[in-house]
Design a protein around this motif. Structure first.
Motif, mmCIF file in Angstrom:
data_model
loop_
_atom_site.group_PDB
_atom_site.id
_atom_site.type_symbol
_atom_site.label_atom_id
_atom_site.label_comp_id
_atom_site.label_asym_id
_atom_site.label_seq_id
_atom_site.Cartn_x
_atom_site.Cartn_y
_atom_site.Cartn_z
ATOM 1 N N VAL A 356 108.784 207.540 62.885
ATOM 2 C CA VAL A 356 109.852 206.716 62.333
ATOM 3 C C VAL A 356 111.169 207.466 62.510
ATOM 4 N N GLN A 360 115.344 203.883 60.233
ATOM 5 C CA GLN A 360 114.261 203.023 59.766
ATOM 6 C C GLN A 360 113.863 203.338 58.332
ATOM 7 N N PRO A 392 109.005 200.898 58.578
ATOM 8 C CA PRO A 392 109.337 199.835 59.540
ATOM 9 C C PRO A 392 108.543 198.559 59.278
#
Length: 453
Positions: A356, A360, A392
């Motif tokens: 990630v 995000q 996400p």
């Protein structure tokens, strides 16, 4: 008889030539290096840090209360930074005391000023030679601390990346450059302590207070930095560059406090050296019982430095937009959220989870001091923060973590995880390859004391 010879020959006697500064410098350098205590210091600075860093890096318990101490297991570059933190408080003041604090006073104790003046025939050149020789030895000692601690760490742990104070991972090459820059910045307050030592050695003569002046001065600066002072006063003290180097390990780099501390330290070094020179030129070398300059040391030594302090405080107050302690609720929340987001990604890689980005995650922090019953600013160990983040594809908040923060007056904070256990409640995380240190359990961060606008 001399007059008769002169008239008979028709020539005046040749004037004695002054010894060049280079020859005097070599002579004074040999005198310093020949002393057993100087040789012992050189040996200690080039050997002991390597043994210390290598030994501590292999221990199960690390100096986590020292900046970067918790990373001594992970990378060899943490060692020289831990050594720098220790040297700024204890080692460098003591080294400047032994070298610069005694370089002039030793001649008073031995009563050799008249012999030295007869040989060199220039007080100004004697001052330059002694000052340069003392500075050379101090630079040699500092180089030993840097090289020895770095070699010890690299041999014991290895050339691994270092986690910065905002949680981002620094490559070994980038870390090496920043370590050298941090030690180079620490040279500025070291020079100011050296100049204070020269001033004390000249002004106090054979008195032992000349030796004690640099460490006492450094200790007083350390105590003052612990007080709840305004940012302008804190940055305008010559020892601030010993602690402001931590801004090199954030992104973006916090250069303003560091450059301010370096400039102030260099100003102190120049002024104290000039004052020492003036006192030295004006002293009475014909008095074998000379024991300091007395009132002249106060008027030409202490008062100009006090005026310099007032000027630097005023200049920093005008240039720096921050007021008060510089530690505000908004700054703490922003800094903590930034560090958490970087370290969360590091934990994600350890656990082999899908990667990630910080964008995000969208990590935010809500912090309160003293449960909201006190002013929401300033240092203290009573900051409590709740960090929230997203994953996400999920619009709602998907995770929260609690941290207790201990923030020091220079903006450094230590965050201690207080749950949940799966995120930051335990010092180990279970990875596919076994247990590994949990980067979110405890970590260091830094609040920029100056406003960012």
């Amino acid at each position: 008889m001399t007059a008769t010879t002169t008239h008979a020959t028709g020539q005046a006697p040749a004037a004695a030539r002054r010894v060049p500064v280079a020859r005097g410098y070599r002579f004074e350098l040999v005198k310093l290096v020949s002393q057993w205590r100087i040789r012992l210091l050189v040996f200690a600075c080039w050997i002991v840090p390597a043994l210390f860093v290598a030994g501590v890096s292999r221990q199960s318990t690390l100096p986590s209360d020292t900046l970067f101490g918790r990373w001594m297991h992970a990378t060899g570059w943490a060692g020289p930074l831990v050594m720098l933190g220790f040297a700024g408080i204890w080692a460098l003041p003591l080294l400047t005391s032994v070298v610069a604090g005694d370089v002039f006073a030793s001649e008073d104790r031995l009563g050799t000023w008249r012999h030295l003046l007869v040989a060199v025939r220039s007080p100004a050149r004697i001052f330059a030679a002694k000052s340069l020789a003392g500075l050379t030895v101090i630079l040699l000692l500092v180089a030993g601390l840097v090289c020895s601690s770095a070699v010890g760490g690299l041999l014991a742990v290895g050339n691994q990346p270092l986690v910065g104070l905002d949680g981002h991972l620094l490559s070994p090459g980038d870390t090496a450059v920043k370590v050298l820059l941090a030690w180079a910045a620490a040279l500025a307050p070291t020079l100011s302590l050296t100049a204070i030592g020269l001033l004390g050695s000249v002004a106090l003569g054979r008195s032992p207070m000349g030796l004690l002046l640099p460490p006492v001065f450094a200790l007083a600066l350390s105590v003052v930095q612990m007080l709840p002072l305004p940012v302008a006063v804190r940055l305008a003290l010559p020892g601030y560059a010993f602690i402001s180097w931590n801004g090199l390990f954030t992104s973006p780099t916090q250069l303003a406090p560091l450059l301010t501390g370096v400039a102030v330290s260099l100003a102190w070094a120049v002024l104290a050296t000039v004052l020492a020179y003036v006192l030295f030129i004006r002293r009475d070398f014909t008095n074998p019982a000379y024991d300091g300059s007395g009132r002249r040391a106060l008027t030409l030594g202490v008062l100009p430095l006090a005026v310099l302090t007032a000027v630097t405080v005023a200049a920093v107050a005008v240039a720096a937009p921050s007021t008060g302690s510089g530690i505000t609720q908004d700054k703490v929340q922003k800094s903590l959220a930034t560090v958490f987001a970087h370290l969360y990604r590091l934990q994600t890689r350890e656990l082999r989870r899908p990667a990630v980005t910080e964008a995000q995650l969208g990590a935010t922090a809500a912090c309160t001091k003293s449960d909201g019953r006190a002013a929401q600013e300033g240092a203290g160990n009573d900051w409590r923060c709740v960090v929230s983040w997203h994953l996400p594809g999920v619009t709602a908040v998907t995770g929260t973590a609690v941290y207790q923060l201990d923030i020091t007056s220079d903006g450094r904070f230590m965050a201690d995880g207080d749950g949940p256990k799966e995120v930051n409640g335990y010092f180990l995380v279970r990875t596919p390859t076994g247990d590994a240190p949990n980067p979110l359990w405890q970590f260091d961060g830094n609040v920029d004391l100056l406003d960012n606008n």
